[in-house]
Design a protein around this motif. Structure first.
Motif, PDB file in Angstrom:
ATOM      1  N   LEU A  30      11.895  17.616  -2.268  1.00 43.38           N
ATOM      2  CA  LEU A  30      12.261  16.211  -2.246  1.00 43.38           C
ATOM      3  C   LEU A  30      11.175  15.432  -1.519  1.00 43.38           C
ATOM      4  N   ASN A  31      10.710  14.371  -2.134  1.00 42.91           N
ATOM      5  CA  ASN A  31       9.670  13.568  -1.492  1.00 42.91           C
ATOM      6  C   ASN A  31       9.886  12.107  -1.848  1.00 42.91           C
ATOM      7  N   GLY A  32      10.231  11.292  -0.858  1.00 44.96           N
ATOM      8  CA  GLY A  32      10.462   9.870  -1.115  1.00 44.96           C
ATOM      9  C   GLY A  32      11.547   9.641  -2.149  1.00 44.96           C
ATOM     10  N   GLY A  33      12.619  10.472  -2.100  1.00 46.85           N
ATOM     11  CA  GLY A  33      13.715  10.293  -3.047  1.00 46.85           C
ATOM     12  C   GLY A  33      13.409  10.871  -4.422  1.00 46.85           C
ATOM     13  N   LYS A  34      12.228  11.445  -4.598  1.00 44.21           N
ATOM     14  CA  LYS A  34      11.890  12.087  -5.871  1.00 44.21           C
ATOM     15  C   LYS A  34      11.699  13.571  -5.649  1.00 44.21           C
ATOM     16  N   THR A  35      12.089  14.367  -6.632  1.00 43.83           N
ATOM     17  CA  THR A  35      11.794  15.782  -6.511  1.00 43.83           C
ATOM     18  C   THR A  35      10.433  16.025  -7.148  1.00 43.83           C
ATOM     19  N   GLU A  36       9.588  16.723  -6.392  1.00 45.23           N
ATOM     20  CA  GLU A  36       8.265  17.042  -6.909  1.00 45.23           C
ATOM     21  C   GLU A  36       8.090  18.546  -6.966  1.00 45.23           C
ATOM     22  N   TRP A  37       7.470  19.013  -8.011  1.00 45.46           N
ATOM     23  CA  TRP A  37       7.233  20.429  -8.170  1.00 45.46           C
ATOM     24  C   TRP A  37       6.045  20.867  -7.303  1.00 45.46           C
ATOM     25  N   VAL A  38       6.210  21.948  -6.572  1.00 46.16           N
ATOM     26  CA  VAL A  38       5.104  22.523  -5.791  1.00 46.16           C
ATOM     27  C   VAL A  38       4.888  23.958  -6.254  1.00 46.16           C
ATOM     28  N   ASP A  39       3.705  24.249  -6.741  1.00 47.77           N
ATOM     29  CA  ASP A  39       3.389  25.600  -7.219  1.00 47.77           C
ATOM     30  C   ASP A  39       3.528  26.642  -6.117  1.00 47.77           C
ATOM     31  N   GLY A  40       4.042  27.801  -6.446  1.00 50.59           N
ATOM     32  CA  GLY A  40       4.026  28.944  -5.538  1.00 50.59           C
ATOM     33  C   GLY A  40       2.702  29.687  -5.684  1.00 50.59           C
ATOM     34  N   PRO A  41       2.468  30.714  -4.836  1.00 50.87           N
ATOM     35  CA  PRO A  41       1.181  31.419  -4.854  1.00 50.87           C
ATOM     36  C   PRO A  41       0.883  32.092  -6.201  1.00 50.87           C
ATOM     37  N   LEU A  42       1.910  32.640  -6.861  1.00 50.00           N
ATOM     38  CA  LEU A  42       1.673  33.300  -8.145  1.00 50.00           C
ATOM     39  C   LEU A  42       1.220  32.280  -9.190  1.00 50.00           C
ATOM     40  N   THR A  43       1.872  31.163  -9.233  1.00 49.12           N
ATOM     41  CA  THR A  43       1.537  30.119 -10.207  1.00 49.12           C
ATOM     42  C   THR A  43       0.117  29.599  -9.965  1.00 49.12           C
ATOM     43  N   LYS A  44      -0.224  29.430  -8.700  1.00 45.36           N
ATOM     44  CA  LYS A  44      -1.598  29.007  -8.374  1.00 45.36           C
ATOM     45  C   LYS A  44      -2.613  30.001  -8.897  1.00 45.36           C
ATOM     46  N   ALA A  45      -2.339  31.288  -8.656  1.00 48.18           N
ATOM     47  CA  ALA A  45      -3.264  32.328  -9.101  1.00 48.18           C
ATOM     48  C   ALA A  45      -3.372  32.328 -10.624  1.00 48.18           C
ATOM     49  N   VAL A  46      -2.247  32.108 -11.306  1.00 44.29           N
ATOM     50  CA  VAL A  46      -2.248  32.082 -12.774  1.00 44.29           C
ATOM     51  C   VAL A  46      -3.096  30.916 -13.284  1.00 44.29           C
ATOM     52  N   ARG A  47      -2.960  29.770 -12.631  1.00 46.14           N
ATOM     53  CA  ARG A  47      -3.710  28.584 -13.082  1.00 46.14           C
ATOM     54  C   ARG A  47      -5.205  28.730 -12.810  1.00 46.14           C
ATOM     55  N   GLU A  48      -5.555  29.375 -11.678  1.00 47.74           N
ATOM     56  CA  GLU A  48      -6.956  29.423 -11.265  1.00 47.74           C
ATOM     57  C   GLU A  48      -7.687  30.684 -11.707  1.00 47.74           C
ATOM     58  N   GLY A  49      -6.963  31.613 -12.328  1.00 45.67           N
ATOM     59  CA  GLY A  49      -7.608  32.861 -12.670  1.00 45.67           C
ATOM     60  C   GLY A  49      -7.968  33.671 -11.439  1.00 45.67           C
ATOM     61  N   ALA A  50      -7.096  33.673 -10.445  1.00 47.30           N
ATOM     62  CA  ALA A  50      -7.341  34.438  -9.221  1.00 47.30           C
ATOM     63  C   ALA A  50      -6.752  35.846  -9.347  1.00 47.30           C
ATOM     64  N   ILE A  51      -7.151  36.712  -8.427  1.00 49.05           N
ATOM     65  CA  ILE A  51      -6.463  37.993  -8.264  1.00 49.05           C
ATOM     66  C   ILE A  51      -5.253  37.739  -7.380  1.00 49.05           C
ATOM     67  N   CYS A  52      -4.058  38.105  -7.868  1.00 50.07           N
ATOM     68  CA  CYS A  52      -2.842  37.899  -7.081  1.00 50.07           C
ATOM     69  C   CYS A  52      -2.369  39.259  -6.596  1.00 50.07           C
ATOM     70  N   TYR A  53      -2.356  39.453  -5.280  1.00 51.46           N
ATOM     71  CA  TYR A  53      -2.035  40.762  -4.695  1.00 51.46           C
ATOM     72  C   TYR A  53      -0.667  40.706  -4.022  1.00 51.46           C
ATOM     73  N   LEU A  54       0.287  41.456  -4.569  1.00 50.17           N
ATOM     74  CA  LEU A  54       1.623  41.526  -3.989  1.00 50.17           C
ATOM     75  C   LEU A  54       1.725  42.810  -3.177  1.00 50.17           C
ATOM     76  N   ASP A  55       1.607  42.655  -1.866  1.00 51.56           N
ATOM     77  CA  ASP A  55       1.593  43.800  -0.951  1.00 51.56           C
ATOM     78  C   ASP A  55       3.018  44.313  -0.741  1.00 51.56           C
ATOM     79  N   GLU A  56       3.197  45.637  -0.812  1.00 54.85           N
ATOM     80  CA  GLU A  56       4.509  46.289  -0.642  1.00 54.85           C
ATOM     81  C   GLU A  56       5.538  45.692  -1.606  1.00 54.85           C
ATOM     82  N   VAL A  57       5.204  45.771  -2.879  1.00 49.77           N
ATOM     83  CA  VAL A  57       6.028  45.100  -3.887  1.00 49.77           C
ATOM     84  C   VAL A  57       7.427  45.690  -3.982  1.00 49.77           C
ATOM     85  N   VAL A  58       7.620  46.976  -3.614  1.00 45.20           N
ATOM     86  CA  VAL A  58       8.983  47.540  -3.710  1.00 45.20           C
ATOM     87  C   VAL A  58       9.950  46.866  -2.748  1.00 45.20           C
ATOM     88  N   GLU A  59       9.420  46.161  -1.751  1.00 43.98           N
ATOM     89  CA  GLU A  59      10.302  45.434  -0.841  1.00 43.98           C
ATOM     90  C   GLU A  59      10.957  44.237  -1.524  1.00 43.98           C
TER      91      GLU A  59
END
Lengths: 268, 268, 268, 268, 268, 268
Positions: free
Chosen positions: F80-109
C-alpha cells in the motif's frame, strides 16, 4: 524513538569472570565471528553480555526470543502512516546499521525460519538481506551477533540447526565457584558474607542432587532473590522456601524434600 | 479511555489472611521482585491481590490470560486512525508506565511467547522493550508483576518455563482453615454462622475425598454461591446441588455420590 | 442497527416447567450469579431461557458458540470507517451495558480463550475488561450470564475449565415426563393427543435403548418435527422415518432397527 | 451484482422421481423445516433441489461447501470501499432476505463452526443473527435450508453434529432403479436405449461388487459422461474406461478387474 | 496486464502421440467434459495440453498447484486501489470468461477446499459461483477444465475426493515406447540417434528395476537434460550422473547402483 | 532500492575447485538447465555459486530459505502506498527479469508450495507466472536457477518433491581433499601452513568417526573459525574447543570425546 539500542550503561555492570570467557569473547569479536553462549538459566549470561558491550564500547541491543518472534520482528516491517507505508527497522537491522552487539536471548525459542535469516549475517558475508526493501546491508564495523540458549532444555523440536551452529563459536557457562558466588550474592543482595555462604552451601547441595525430580537446579539468580527477601527481614528459611523451593517445583514430594534441606542448611 | 487501571477501590476489599502471605508479598514488593501465586481455583488469589494493591496504595491492572493472548494484547499495538497508525498501550505497558501492580491471572494459559516478554521485566532489569516502537521502558517505581496459576492443572503443554519461574518468588495458597472459611462465608453470603458451618463441613468432607473422580474439590467460591442461593430461600440441599455438585462434575456416578453426601451433611 | 438484543418477545414463549428450574434460575438471577444449563440436544434449554427472559422482563441476547468464535466476536472490535477505526460493541458487551440476559448456547464449542474472558464477568466482580479500549465495564443491574452445554458430548478437548465451571451454578435438564411431552407435542405440532401419545411412546422406547449405536436419543425437538410432517398429511411411519430415524443415524444396521421399531409403534 | 440467486431456471430441470422424495420435501418446505439430503456422489441430489426450487417457485442459492468456508463467506462481510467499510451480504443472508431455498452441497466439508451458525435458522426460530451488524434477521416466507452429504464419507473428523442433525428432517437417496436410470441416460447423453441399457447393466455389476477396493461405485453421473463420449464416436469400451474405470480407481489391480468387466459387458 | 492467458503459441508445440489420447481429449472437449490426466512426473502431460490447446485453437491458462493455493488465488480477489477495493479475476475466472483451456498441474497438491470450488464448473452446470461478487458465471463456449496428477504419489492425505474425480473423465499417460522416446530425445536435445538410443536403453533398464529404493524412475524429461549436457561436450557418463542419478536419489547405496548401471550402459 | 542483486563482486571470490563442478555448472548454465547443489553444511557451496556468478558475469541473487518463506516473498507482493497498492518484485522475479543467477540456499527448508512455483521456471518453459498480476514472464537470457540442500538432513517432512528434483541437474559436493583444505585454511584464516595442517588432521579424524553421536562433522567453515581465533592469540586447543567442539555438540559424553581428541591432535 531516537535510540536504536535498548540498553545504555553509564557505569560498568557488575560482572565477575568465572573463566577465560572475556578473552574468548574479545577474540571472536575482533575477528567478526558470531558467538553462542551455552549455559543454565540464571547463571549470568545476560549480565556477561552487558559487561562485554560496556568493555568493548559497543551499544547493546537485546531481544528475548519466543515462538512467535517473526523475521519481521527482528528485521523490520512496513507500517501504514498517513496512507503511506513506511519501513521501520527492527532491532537486528538497527544493530547492523550501527555496529552494535545484538544479543538474542534464548534463541532456541525462536522459530527456525527466524534463525535462518541470521545465516548470511553470521558467516563471512556479514550481510543482512532486507528482501522486502530489495537491498542488502553490510554490517557496520563493530557489529557482533551473540545468541544464548540453555542446552538442558534441548529437545528435538527446539534445537538450533547445525547450519546455524556451525556459523558460530561457542562459550560455555556454568554457575560460578562457591567463593565467587558468595561474593556476587553479598554484593547483589546486600547481605552478610555469612548469610551468603549459607545460601551458597544450600545451592551446592541442591546442585549435587541428581534425578531428584528437578528440571533445573537453584541458579545464582534465585539465590539473589532469597538474599533480597532476607534483607527485608524474612528468615532464611522463609526466604529460601519463597525464592528457591517454590519456583523450582510444584511437585508435593519434591517440595517436601527441599523443605527438609532448608531445615538442615538454613534454620537458625 | 482516561484510566489505565481496570480496578480502583475506594474501600479495603474484604480479605482474611490465612498465613504470612501479606508479609511475603510486601517484602517482595519492596525489593521489586516479581511474584508467583500458586493455588487451586476459587481459594481467593484474586481477592488477595486486590487487597494488597489497596494496602500498598498501588493501582491494580488485572489481565485474565488465555491461549490467544498475544504479546500485542499485553504490550500494545498500532491502530489505524484517520489514515495514520497510532500506538495504543496494552495493559502491561500502562502498568509499567504508572507503577501499577499488574496481575496476570492463570498465566499458564498464555502462550509461552507471551510469558517470555515478561523476562526483562521480571528480573533485575525491570525493563519492557517495546520492539515495535524501538524503545525500552524502565518500570516506574511501584510497578510489581504478579502472576497466578493452579499447579493442579499443570501439564506438559501448559507449564511455566523454568527461566520464567526462576525470575519470580512464589507464594502458595490453599483453602482457609474451617473457622476462617466459616467467617468468610457468613460475611460474603450473608447467611447464619450455623448455615456457614454446615456448608464448610460439607466442603471439608469433599476435600478429604481422594481419587473420587473429581478434578477439583469444592472451593470457597462455590460455597459462597451456595450460601447466596440459600439466602434466596432455596434449601441447603438444593443450593448445594446447584452451586456445588453441578459445577464439580458431569459424571453420573460421581454426582450420585455427591448427592448422597448432601443428604448426609445438609438435609434439615 | 438500533437494537442490542437479538430477541424481543411480545408474548410469553410457550414453556412447560419440568422441575424447580424456574425457581432456581430466579434465585441465581437475583443474586447476580451466572448460570450453567446442562442437558441433551433438543430438550428445551433455549426455549427455557427465552421464557425466563420474558418472565424477568430482561432483554435476551443469544450467541450460538462455535470453534471459531473469537473474543472479539463476543466483546467487539474496531472497524474501519471513513479512514477512522470505530469501536463496535459485540453481543456480550451490549448485554453488559443494557443489563440483558446473555445466553451462550453450546458454550463448550467456544475456544477456551473465549470462555476465559467471561471470568471477571461470571464471578463477584461482574466486570468486563475491554482491553482494546483500555476500560473496564461494570455490568448493568439485571445482567445475567447463562451458558449451556450437552454433557453427553464432553471430551477431553472440549470441556469447560474448572475455573469457569466454579464461577457458575448449574441447572440440569432432561426430557420432560411423558404426559408433559405429549402436551408440548400437541400444542407445538398441532396434532391430536392420540398422535402425540404415539410419538412419545416411540421416543420413550428409543430412550430406553442403551448401547444401540446411537450417540443421541430422540429429542422433543425431533418429535415436534415428526408431528409437523404428520400435519402435512404424511403417515406417522414416514414422518418418523424422515424426522427421527434419518437424523439419528447413518448406520445401516442401526437404521434397520429403528425402522422395525417404527413398524411396531407407529404403523396404523 | 443485481441478483442474489446463483441459479434461475426458465424451464423445469429434467428430474425423474425415484421415491416419495418430492412429497416429503414439499411437506417439510410447507412447515418451514430444514432438510438433509443423504446419498452417494452423483446420484442426482443437486438436480433434485433444482427441480424442487422450480416446482415450488422459489429462487435457489447453491453453495459448494469446503474446509475453508468461513461463516463470513456464508453470512457476509465488511469490504473497504472509498475508505468506508460496507457490508456485503453472503449467499445465506441473501437467501434469508429473499425467501430463497439455500442449498449447502456437501455440508460435512464445512467447518463445524460454519454449521453452528445455521442453528437458529434451522430450528423454530428461523432467525439469522448477523453479529457483526448487531441485528437478527427473520427468514422471509419461503426460505428453506437444504443441506446434503454423502454418509459413505463419514469419519470422526467430518461429521455433522447431533445438534445440527436434529434440527433437520432427512431424505435418503440412492441410485435410481435400472429402468429409470436407462431413461435418464438416454435423455441426458442422447444415446440409444440399447446403449443406455448396456451401460446400466455394467454399472449394476460394479454396484454389486463389495470389498473390491472401490471407495465409490459407478454413479449415474459417470454413466452419463460415458454416454456423451460414445455419442462422440468413441467405442463403449473406451468410453467406459475413460469415464468410469479411470475416475473410480488408481489401483493397478482394481483397474485390471474393471477392464475385464468392461470386456464382458461392453465389448461389441 | 492485457492478457488473460499465460501461454500463447504461434507454432504447434512438439508433441508425439503415444496412444489415442488426442482423440479422447477432443471428444471430451466437444462434450464439455472435464479431463483428468494421470501419469508419472516428466512423461509429457504439460506438453500434451499445450499441443491440444494449439490444435483446438483455445487459449491455455496453466496453474501449478500447491498446498497454499487458495480459492482466491484461482478465482480472484479484491485489491485496494486508491482507497477503493477492486475485483481482480484469478486465472480460473479468466479462463471461464474467455473460454480457455484451464490446466491445473498437480491438482492433488491443492487443498481440498480449492478443488471443491471446481465442482459446479466440472459437472453439467459449467458454472463458477463468485460468492464474493454475488454472481455466478456461465463458462464461455470452449472452456475446458483439465487437471493432472501423479497416481504414484497418492497418499491418504493427498488424494482427489471421489466427488471431484467422478466429475471428470480420465486419460492415462505413461512413458513413450522406446522408438518414440528416442525420436523425442534426438529432436529436443539435438543429439545423434545413437546417443539417444543409448540413453533410452539406460532409462529402460532403470524402469525395469523394482523395489530398488527409487521413488520415481528416469523420466523423458531427465533424459532430455542428460542429452543437453552431452551436447555441451560432457561425456554420456558424466551427463547421466548429473542429470539422472543425482536427481533420482540421495541414498548412497542406490546411487552406487545407478553409477554401476551408467558404467555398463553409457561408458564409451 | 536501485539494485536488484544482493551481491556484486568486483574481484573474483576465492574458490578452489575440488572436482569438475565448474565444467558441469557451465554446461548446465549454457543449456538453461536448473542446478541442484548437494553437500554438507560449510563445504563451500555458497562460495562456489559466488565464484561461478563472477566467472559467468551474471548478477547473483541469494535467498536463504526457511519454513516461513512464502511464494510472495520470492515473487513479489502488493504494498500500500498513498492509498494505492503497488506491486513490488521479489528477489526471484528480479532475477528472472535481469537474467541473474538466483540461488536458493537450503531449499528443502522452504515450504513445498514455495518450491512448486519454481516448476515452470525450472523446466523447458523458463517462465514465471505472476498470478496476482495476471501475466507470465519469460526468463531473460542468462537467468539460471540454482538451489542447494544438505542430503544429510533429509527427512520425510523436509524433502524436495520428485517433480521438483527431476527439473534439475545435480552437482555433488564434499569437503576438499586435505592438501586443498590446508591451502584454503591458510588463505582464509591467515595462519601458518603448519597450523592449517594440524587443524585439517584434526578435522579428518573427526570425519572418520562414525556413529559418534555427531549429527554433523567438522566443516571447512568451522576450521576457518578456529584458525581466526588462533590468529587472535588463542591456543589451538582453546580455539578448537570454542569453534569446533562447542558448535558440534551439547552432549556431555560426546564433548568429552572431542576434548580428548583435541588434546591428542592440537596440544602444543
Amino acid at each position: 524513538m531516537d535510540t536504536a539500542t535498548n540498553q545504555k550503561h553509564d557505569s560498568q555492570p557488575y560482572y565477575v569472570a568465572v573463566n577465560d570467557e572475556e578473552k574468548i569473547f574479545t577474540a571472536a569479536f575482533n575477528q567478526g565471528l558470531s558467538i553462542l553462549l551455552k549455559g543454565p538459566t540464571g547463571c549470568g549470561k545476560t549480565r556477561f553480555v552487558e559487561a562485554m558491550a560496556h568493555k568493548l564500547r559497543r551499544p547493546l541491543v537485546t531481544v528475548s526470543c519466543h515462538d512467535d518472534l517473526t523475521t519481521a520482528d527482528l528485521v523490520g516491517r512496513f507500517l501504514l502512516n498517513g496512507g503511506k507505508t513506511e519501513w521501520v527497522d527492527g532491532p537486528l537491522t538497527k544493530a547492523v546499521r550501527e555496529g552494535a552487539i545484538c544479543y538474542l536471548d534464548e534463541v532456541v525459542e525462536a522459530r527456525k525460519d527466524t534463525t535462518v535469516v541470521l545465516h548470511p549475517l553470521a558467516d563471512y558475508r556479514r550481510q543482512l538481506p532486507l528482501e522486502r526493501l530489495g537491498i542488502t546491508l553490510d554490517a557496520a564495523p563493530g557489529f557482533c551477533l551473540v545468541v544464548s540458549y540453555n542446552p538442558g532444555y534441548q529437545s528435538v523440536l527446539k534445537d538450533l540447526k547445525d547450519s546455524t551452529r556451525q556459523r558460530m563459536v561457542a562459550i560455555e557457562f556454568d554457575f560460578p565457584a562457591p567463593e565467587v558466588e558468595e561474593r556476587i550474592l553479598a554484593v547483589e543482595a546486600g547481605i552478610s558474607a555469612a548469610d551468603a555462604a549459607k545460601l551458597v552451601r544450600f545451592a551446592q547441595a541442591i546442585r549435587r542432587l541428581e534425578n531428584a525430580g528437578l528440571r533445573e537446579v537453584a541458579s545464582t539468580r534465585v539465590l539473589i532473590a532469597a538474599g533480597l527477601l532476607m534483607r527485608e527481614g524474612l528468615s532464611a528459611a522463609v526466604a529460601a522456601k519463597t525464592a528457591i523451593a517454590g519456583p523450582l517445583s510444584d511437585d508435593a514430594q519434591v517440595t517436601k524434600g527441599l523443605i527438609k534441606m532448608i531445615e538442615v542448611y538454613l534454620n537458625d
